[in-house]
Scaffold this motif. Structure first.
Motif, PDB file in Angstrom:
ATOM      1  N   ASN A 131       8.811   9.463   6.542  1.00  0.00           N
ATOM      2  CA  ASN A 131       9.013   8.231   5.782  1.00  0.00           C
ATOM      3  C   ASN A 131       8.198   7.127   6.440  1.00  0.00           C
ATOM      4  OD1 ASN A 131      10.090   5.765   4.727  1.00  0.00           O
ATOM      5  ND2 ASN A 131      11.964   6.829   4.145  1.00  0.00           N
ATOM      6  N   GLU A 132       7.156   6.651   5.767  1.00  0.00           N
ATOM      7  CA  GLU A 132       6.192   5.742   6.388  1.00  0.00           C
ATOM      8  C   GLU A 132       6.829   4.468   6.938  1.00  0.00           C
ATOM      9  OE1 GLU A 132       2.845   4.865   3.976  1.00  0.00           O
ATOM     10  OE2 GLU A 132       2.260   6.953   3.689  1.00  0.00           O
ATOM     11  N   LEU A 133       7.775   3.904   6.223  1.00  0.00           N
ATOM     12  CA  LEU A 133       8.368   2.658   6.685  1.00  0.00           C
ATOM     13  C   LEU A 133       9.194   2.855   7.945  1.00  0.00           C
ATOM     14  CD1 LEU A 133       9.315   0.890   3.339  1.00  0.00           C
ATOM     15  CD2 LEU A 133       7.882  -0.035   5.153  1.00  0.00           C
ATOM     16  N   LEU A 134       9.777   4.036   8.128  1.00  0.00           N
ATOM     17  CA  LEU A 134      10.568   4.290   9.324  1.00  0.00           C
ATOM     18  C   LEU A 134       9.676   4.420  10.558  1.00  0.00           C
ATOM     19  CD1 LEU A 134      13.304   6.775   8.073  1.00  0.00           C
ATOM     20  CD2 LEU A 134      13.251   4.276   7.993  1.00  0.00           C
ATOM     21  N   ALA A 135       8.410   4.701  10.355  1.00  0.00           N
ATOM     22  CA  ALA A 135       7.486   4.809  11.479  1.00  0.00           C
ATOM     23  C   ALA A 135       7.100   3.434  12.028  1.00  0.00           C
ATOM     24  CB  ALA A 135       6.228   5.568  11.057  1.00  0.00           C
ATOM     25  N   GLU A 136       7.411   2.380  11.266  1.00  0.00           N
ATOM     26  CA  GLU A 136       7.065   1.020  11.684  1.00  0.00           C
ATOM     27  C   GLU A 136       8.157   0.500  12.616  1.00  0.00           C
ATOM     28  OE1 GLU A 136       5.145  -1.478  12.739  1.00  0.00           O
ATOM     29  OE2 GLU A 136       4.075  -1.028  10.857  1.00  0.00           O
ATOM     30  N   THR A 137       7.844   0.393  13.904  1.00  0.00           N
ATOM     31  CA  THR A 137       8.838  -0.023  14.891  1.00  0.00           C
ATOM     32  C   THR A 137       8.804  -1.519  15.177  1.00  0.00           C
ATOM     33  OG1 THR A 137       7.298   0.528  16.675  1.00  0.00           O
ATOM     34  CG2 THR A 137       8.876   2.242  16.010  1.00  0.00           C
ATOM     35  N   ASP A 138       7.761  -2.206  14.736  1.00  0.00           N
ATOM     36  CA  ASP A 138       7.694  -3.656  14.894  1.00  0.00           C
ATOM     37  C   ASP A 138       8.431  -4.313  13.734  1.00  0.00           C
ATOM     38  OD1 ASP A 138       6.059  -6.325  14.034  1.00  0.00           O
ATOM     39  OD2 ASP A 138       6.159  -6.110  16.221  1.00  0.00           O
ATOM     40  N   GLU A 139       9.451  -5.106  14.045  1.00  0.00           N
ATOM     41  CA  GLU A 139      10.317  -5.651  12.997  1.00  0.00           C
ATOM     42  C   GLU A 139       9.568  -6.528  12.011  1.00  0.00           C
ATOM     43  OE1 GLU A 139      14.524  -8.149  12.465  1.00  0.00           O
ATOM     44  OE2 GLU A 139      13.915  -7.352  14.418  1.00  0.00           O
ATOM     45  N   ASN A 140       8.716  -7.402  12.494  1.00  0.00           N
ATOM     46  CA  ASN A 140       7.997  -8.297  11.586  1.00  0.00           C
ATOM     47  C   ASN A 140       7.031  -7.524  10.688  1.00  0.00           C
ATOM     48  OD1 ASN A 140       9.261 -10.656  12.497  1.00  0.00           O
ATOM     49  ND2 ASN A 140       7.791 -10.909  14.166  1.00  0.00           N
ATOM     50  N   ALA A 141       6.381  -6.523  11.252  1.00  0.00           N
ATOM     51  CA  ALA A 141       5.485  -5.697  10.447  1.00  0.00           C
ATOM     52  C   ALA A 141       6.272  -4.903   9.415  1.00  0.00           C
ATOM     53  CB  ALA A 141       4.687  -4.759  11.346  1.00  0.00           C
ATOM     54  N   PHE A 142       7.458  -4.437   9.799  1.00  0.00           N
ATOM     55  CA  PHE A 142       8.329  -3.726   8.863  1.00  0.00           C
ATOM     56  C   PHE A 142       8.706  -4.627   7.689  1.00  0.00           C
ATOM     57  CE2 PHE A 142      12.591  -2.939   7.278  1.00  0.00           C
ATOM     58  CZ  PHE A 142      12.606  -1.570   7.024  1.00  0.00           C
ATOM     59  N   VAL A 143       9.102  -5.846   8.002  1.00  0.00           N
ATOM     60  CA  VAL A 143       9.503  -6.791   6.951  1.00  0.00           C
ATOM     61  C   VAL A 143       8.339  -7.046   6.005  1.00  0.00           C
ATOM     62  CG1 VAL A 143      10.163  -9.187   6.501  1.00  0.00           C
ATOM     63  CG2 VAL A 143      11.312  -7.885   8.302  1.00  0.00           C
ATOM     64  N   GLU A 144       7.168  -7.249   6.564  1.00  0.00           N
ATOM     65  CA  GLU A 144       5.996  -7.524   5.732  1.00  0.00           C
ATOM     66  C   GLU A 144       5.705  -6.361   4.788  1.00  0.00           C
ATOM     67  OE1 GLU A 144       1.225  -8.523   6.317  1.00  0.00           O
ATOM     68  OE2 GLU A 144       2.631  -8.811   7.979  1.00  0.00           O
ATOM     69  N   ARG A 145       5.795  -5.143   5.300  1.00  0.00           N
ATOM     70  CA  ARG A 145       5.534  -3.970   4.467  1.00  0.00           C
ATOM     71  C   ARG A 145       6.641  -3.755   3.438  1.00  0.00           C
ATOM     72  NH1 ARG A 145       3.680   1.246   7.781  1.00  0.00           N
ATOM     73  NH2 ARG A 145       3.556   1.949   5.613  1.00  0.00           N
ATOM     74  N   ALA A 146       7.883  -4.030   3.822  1.00  0.00           N
ATOM     75  CA  ALA A 146       9.014  -3.787   2.934  1.00  0.00           C
ATOM     76  C   ALA A 146       9.002  -4.685   1.707  1.00  0.00           C
ATOM     77  CB  ALA A 146      10.329  -3.969   3.692  1.00  0.00           C
ATOM     78  N   ILE A 147       8.438  -5.890   1.836  1.00  0.00           N
ATOM     79  CA  ILE A 147       8.453  -6.820   0.709  1.00  0.00           C
ATOM     80  C   ILE A 147       7.114  -6.874  -0.020  1.00  0.00           C
ATOM     81  CG2 ILE A 147      10.229  -8.209   1.826  1.00  0.00           C
ATOM     82  CD1 ILE A 147       8.108 -10.260   2.545  1.00  0.00           C
ATOM     83  N   ALA A 148       6.135  -6.122   0.464  1.00  0.00           N
ATOM     84  CA  ALA A 148       4.788  -6.230  -0.106  1.00  0.00           C
ATOM     85  C   ALA A 148       4.676  -5.641  -1.492  1.00  0.00           C
ATOM     86  CB  ALA A 148       3.780  -5.563   0.833  1.00  0.00           C
ATOM     87  N   THR A 149       5.459  -4.626  -1.787  1.00  0.00           N
ATOM     88  CA  THR A 149       5.304  -3.920  -3.068  1.00  0.00           C
ATOM     89  C   THR A 149       6.548  -4.015  -3.938  1.00  0.00           C
ATOM     90  OG1 THR A 149       6.004  -1.839  -2.016  1.00  0.00           O
ATOM     91  CG2 THR A 149       3.639  -2.296  -2.088  1.00  0.00           C
ATOM     92  N   LEU A 150       7.321  -5.075  -3.787  1.00  0.00           N
ATOM     93  CA  LEU A 150       8.542  -5.215  -4.585  1.00  0.00           C
ATOM     94  C   LEU A 150       8.204  -5.358  -6.066  1.00  0.00           C
ATOM     95  CD1 LEU A 150      10.684  -7.659  -2.416  1.00  0.00           C
ATOM     96  CD2 LEU A 150      11.085  -5.217  -2.784  1.00  0.00           C
TER      97      LEU A 150
END
Length: 462
Positions: free
Chosen positions: A207-226
């Motif tokens: 799961n690509e998003l779970l591989a993101e361990t930096d919180e801010n980078a995770f947030v940016e990716r999580a909201i990018a394709t809403l």
């Protein structure tokens, strides 16, 4: 131990029956509106449904907890932060429910919504560790849930990061993941899989998003394709917060004349037959939304005006009644009736019909110089690549002829498969376009696979 997944395929929702056959007791997690399958399973397995558990106040579908509680006398349990307006037992993080040898443990996992809770399942007859977790709308197979249906999207994404890292991903790698949604649900993103389950270890690995361990980078990716927020999600949440409703869908048969009169007074006529049947002949002014395709309810919520009645037209009565149940599942209950006898009764009375020209992608290629192209996919899809010169308007935003299109000239409507373009073509007809062409049996991806030219942002900028 009893464990069954029950799906609502139109909405991509998953619910669960969990219990202990020896103890004769069970619980239902996140019940769908139609409860008959739970009752039948309980009778078949010889258990009593004594508990109803909600992972959260759902925003995409109406819960069946009121109907199920009325039918069984079961107690409804939901996290304290849900604050519903119905009788329930509130729980907090770490609460446990014993169902014979089965233990259900609450894991508070805010992010999708503040009250969201996952449920770890422990079979004490086999071992003390959780063998499965019902992740609700936090972790899906291949994706995570959207964080913008209750709080600011960035705040929700930060909470989601903590819930995943501190709760779900600390479970044993072999622990099975059983989500609240499958691919196609509006509660997730483009990575959601149609696979019904996974494991913690597999999701961590793939799961690509779970591989993101930096919180801010995770947030940016999580909201990018809403995706756009569905128009009725707040109304659905309000229904799910109570008071409880235990009634059934009741929809009235109408004659052709009654349908005509209601349409003249503002009712929306929704044709639930296949798009092929709609294109052949339909009631003038009707909207095409096939109930045989997944996502009927979600699409209906986009096009239906909650201030006006919806009239359903099917192949026959059963077709329309089935669509009425799908409509109720997304909170569309102002149903003015259905055309008795289906479209056949309309045509037998020789009432007026209209059709839509239908072509495939190859046919569009042959006529591309003579038509205007309207791309009705989402903005992100359009930006990833589209036909040169195409006008863009997402299907659910069409309330007139989009700017840049001449309603007197032919308009070819395209999406990715032909499903969204079917709805959009009917909306264009209602808006006064004189010659609408439905591009069916494929779309932009098909065009691109043929090697025909696609305009992309980088090429458009040069």
């Amino acid at each position: 131990m009893i464990f069954r997944q029950i799906t609502h395929d139109d909405l991509g929702c998953a619910s669960y029956l969990v219990g202990d056959e020896d103890a004769g007791v069970a619980a239902v997690v996140d019940p769908k509106l139609e409860i008959e399958e739970y009752l039948a399973l309980a009778r078949y397995m010889g258990v009593r449904i004594e508990h109803i558990l909600e992972t959260h106040n759902h925003a995409d579908h109406v819960s069946g907890h009121g109907r199920l509680a009325a039918a069984t006398g079961a107690t409804i349990h939901v996290h304290r932060d849900a604050a519903p307006g119905y009788d329930h037992e509130a729980f907090d993080d770490g609460w446990e429910l014993e169902l014979g040898a089965v233990r259900v443990r609450a894991l508070h996992t805010p992010g999708h919504r503040p009250e969201h809770t996952a449920f770890a399942l422990i079979d004490t007859a086999r071992g003390p560790e959780p063998w499965a977790v019902l992740t609700g709308d936090t972790l899906f197979v291949g994706d995570i849930a959207r964080p913008d249906l209750a709080v600011d999207k960035e705040e929700g994404a930060h909470d989601m990061f903590a819930s995943l890292r501190d709760k779900l991903l600390t479970l044993p790698g072999a622990c099975e993941v059983w989500p609240g949604h499958l691919g196609g649900s509006l509660c997730g993103g483009p990575g959601m899989d149609m696979k019904i389950s996974s494991t913690i270890a597999y999701e961590l690995a793939h799961n690509e998003l779970l591989a993101e361990t930096d919180e801010n980078a995770f947030v940016e990716r999580a909201i990018a394709t809403l995706a756009p927020q569905p128009p009725n999600f707040q109304a659905i949440v309000a229904l799910n917060q109570g008071p409880l409703h235990s009634g059934h869908v009741d929809v009235e048969p109408l004659t052709a004349r009654q349908v005509e009169v209601k349409q003249l007074t503002g009712a929306l006529v929704v044709d639930v037959r296949t798009d092929l049947q709609f294109d052949d002949a339909h009631i003038p002014g009707a909207v095409c939304n096939p109930a045989v395709r997944a996502g009927f309810g979600t699409k209906l919520a986009w096009v239906a005006d909650r201030d006006h009645e919806v009239i359903l037209v099917g192949r026959d009565d059963d077709d329309a009644i089935h669509a009425a149940h799908l409509a109720a599942a997304v909170g569309i209950t102002d149903l003015g009736g259905y055309l008795a006898g289906g479209m056949t009764s309309w045509r037998e009375e020789k009432r007026p019909t209209e059709g839509v020209e239908r072509i495939d992608v190859s046919g569009l290629r042959e006529r591309i110089a003579d038509v205007q192209v309207l791309d009705v996919r989402e903005q992100g899809e359009f930006e990833a690549g589209h036909l040169a010169g195409a006008v863009h308007a997402a299907y659910h935003d069409i309330d007139g002829v989009p700017a840049g299109l001449d309603p007197a000239r032919p308009i070819a409507v395209i999406c990715s498969s032909g499903q969204r373009s079917a709805i959009a073509a009917s909306l264009l007809l209602r808006a006064g376009a004189q010659h609408v062409i439905h591009v069916a049996d494929g779309g932009v991806v098909t065009w691109q696979q043929q090697g025909w030219p696609i305009e992309q942002p980088q090429s458009a900028a040069r």
